[in-house]
Design an enzyme around this catalytic site. Structure first.
Site, short mmCIF file in Angstrom:
data_model
loop_
_atom_site.label_atom_id
_atom_site.label_comp_id
_atom_site.label_asym_id
_atom_site.label_seq_id
_atom_site.Cartn_x
_atom_site.Cartn_y
_atom_site.Cartn_z
N LYS A 90 21.20 84.89 12.63
CA LYS A 90 20.28 85.22 13.73
C LYS A 90 20.50 86.66 14.13
O LYS A 90 21.63 87.08 14.40
CB LYS A 90 20.52 84.31 14.94
CG LYS A 90 19.43 84.46 16.00
CD LYS A 90 18.21 83.67 15.61
CE LYS A 90 17.02 83.96 16.52
NZ LYS A 90 16.38 85.28 16.23
N LYS A 114 28.43 87.67 19.33
CA LYS A 114 27.58 87.36 20.48
C LYS A 114 27.16 85.89 20.48
O LYS A 114 27.28 85.19 21.51
CB LYS A 114 26.35 88.26 20.47
CG LYS A 114 25.44 88.11 21.67
CD LYS A 114 24.17 88.94 21.51
CE LYS A 114 24.47 90.39 21.22
NZ LYS A 114 23.22 91.19 21.08
N LYS A 126 21.38 90.83 10.78
CA LYS A 126 20.60 91.95 11.31
C LYS A 126 19.84 92.58 10.16
O LYS A 126 20.24 92.49 9.00
CB LYS A 126 21.51 92.99 11.96
CG LYS A 126 20.84 93.83 13.04
CD LYS A 126 20.66 93.04 14.33
CE LYS A 126 20.12 93.90 15.45
NZ LYS A 126 20.09 93.18 16.73
N THR A 210 16.29 89.62 27.43
CA THR A 210 17.46 90.49 27.28
C THR A 210 17.73 91.27 28.56
O THR A 210 18.87 91.33 29.04
CB THR A 210 17.27 91.46 26.10
OG1 THR A 210 16.91 90.72 24.93
CG2 THR A 210 18.56 92.23 25.83
N ASN A 241 12.27 97.60 26.51
CA ASN A 241 12.25 96.17 26.80
C ASN A 241 13.52 95.68 27.48
O ASN A 241 13.50 94.67 28.17
CB ASN A 241 12.02 95.38 25.51
CG ASN A 241 11.64 93.94 25.78
OD1 ASN A 241 10.79 93.66 26.61
ND2 ASN A 241 12.32 93.02 25.10
N SER A 369 15.82 83.27 22.33
CA SER A 369 15.38 83.10 20.94
C SER A 369 15.81 81.73 20.42
O SER A 369 15.07 81.06 19.68
CB SER A 369 15.98 84.19 20.05
OG SER A 369 15.23 85.38 20.16
#
Length: 436
Positions: A90, A114, A126, A210, A241, A369
């Site tokens: 993820k 995380k 990523k 976030t 964002n 998410s």
């Protein structure tokens, strides 16, 4: 930050990289050093620590497209799966002229930590393409996205690796990625990405998640330090964002946001910036440049402003040793991934400045998410109030657990978060064993 090829220098300037720090160390080296700091706290699991210093899978792809003028252009893309011991990969997809494999590897590693730190059933991954989105047309950008998705399609999927938006990408990028993957598979796969438009299976609350998580982390740090948000002086680097939404939530809670910065301008107003007006200006013009509600200052002066909360929410490697020595914040809340180098981390700790690490502070996005992914599998969707309440519970619970470990072991919040995460990841690795 690795030097860019000559062909990308103009694009880098267009992206406004001068407001960042060109002398930042390699991100992967920073990640490995952070892992090493956990070694004394692993006990029997130490024998598995090298697992975290070796990404499981690294894919480098060529992304050729036909440009609007008929010429052929090539872009380099990456997808790194750092660790999959606890679940599918993820992590976001970044479109930026300074993207490198080294950076993507580190970002994937931070995603592993995380996800484990807040208890999500994901591994870390990523991706990115070295491209300046503003230098290509809308059609070219869609072709880049579709070709890149096709190239990495061999390793992504709803139960394998789930991309999401990051720097330079958004919900429409995710819509194109989902459509491309689905067309290649021959059936709609809404769960292959998160951060999608609501009409395509996206989750309410995801866009703000976030920034909301950053605000919650700051609020909880303030609660433990008896430093209330109301009336607090706040400085925010990055006004997209994450930083923009975080600044708005600080403003709504009664804080005074005295300085903001993005790739177009660095602004200060000691009386407090009108954040809704600044957000409206950015929405209309694309950046803070030209906003009349604050004065322009040098970026190095920005880092030395006296404040209660400093929120670096741009790119990695921003707080170096030199900047750490001049910071006058009580709390640093990392909205970006890897904004503080290990050496700078030590300086801030020695100076009594609390750092709420990225692997906790900006975990709101991946948490929602996760909610989106779950909703896509069940085809049952929650209200925004339910989303925000679930996010609140997970963030507060994770913060309290990390705070307790830090207090018990007399270590930083970052090391405490890594201790919890690495135990979870390496325990899963040990229980699964090696195959073959």
């Amino acid at each position: 930050m690795t030097a860019l090829p000559n062909t990308d220098q103009a694009s880098a300037r267009l992206a406004g990289l001068s407001y960042l720090n060109p002398a930042a160390p390699e991100p992967w080296a920073s990640f490995v050093e952070q892992i090493e700091r956990v070694r004394p706290h692993l006990g029997a699991l130490e024998r598995w620590i090298e697992t975290l210093k070796h990404p499981k899978r690294t894919l480098i792809v060529d992304v050729p497209i036909e440009r609007d003028d008929g010429t052929i252009a090539h872009y380099e893309g990456y997808r790194v799966q750092h660790n999959l011991s606890r679940g599918p990969g993820k992590g976001g997809i970044r479109f930026h002229p300074a993207v490198t494999l080294n950076e993507v590897m580190a970002l994937a590693g931070w995603m592993t930590v995380k996800n484990a730190a807040v208890g999500l059933p994901f591994g870390g991954a990523k991706g990115g393409i070295r491209v300046d989105p503003s230098s290509v047309s809308k059609g070219e950008l869609q072709r880049i996205t579709r070709r890149f998705t096709s190239e990495i399609g061999i390793i992504i999927g709803p139960d394998r690796d789930i991309p999401a938006p990051d720097v330079g990408t958004n919900e429409m990028t995710m819509a194109v990625m989902m459509d491309t993957f689905s067309m290649n598979r021959g059936g709609t796969a809404t769960g292959v990405v998160t951060g999608k438009p609501i009409a395509l299976g996206g989750s309410l609350g995801r866009k703000e998640a976030t920034g909301r998580g950053v605000f919650i982390a700051a609020r909880e740090a303030g609660r433990h330090l008896k430093l209330p948000i109301e009336g607090a002086r706040v400085v925010v680097q990055g006004f997209g964002n994450v930083g923009g939404i975080g600044a708005r939530l600080f403003h709504e809670a009664g804080a005074k946001v005295i300085a903001v910065a993005d790739h177009t301008a660095t602004l200060v107003n000691e009386a407090g910036i009108d954040i809704p007006a600044a957000l409206a200006h950015v929405a209309a013009t694309g950046g803070l440049a030209g906003f009349g509600g604050a004065a322009s200052i040098d970026i190095e002066d920005f880092w030395q402003l006296a404040c209660d909360f400093l929120v670096p929410a741009a790119l990695e490697g921003q707080i170096t040793e030199a900047r750490a020595n001049g910071i006058r914040a009580k709390v640093v809340v990392e909205g970006a991934n890897g904004p503080t180098t290990p050496a700078a981390d030590d300086i801030l700790r020695e100076r009594g400045i609390l750092v709420v690490p990225d692997v906790l502070a900006n975990a709101g996005g991946v948490t929602v998410s996760y909610f989106e992914w779950v909703q896509d599998f069940s085809s049952f969707f929650w209200t925004e109030d339910e989303i925000n309440a679930r996010l609140e519970r997970i963030m507060v619970s994770a913060f309290d657990a990390i705070w307790q470990v830090a207090a018990d072991k007399r270590i930083s919040l970052r090391t405490a978060a890594f201790v919890i995460a690495c135990h979870r990841v390496l325990e899963a690795r040990a229980e699964r064993g090696l195959y073959p």
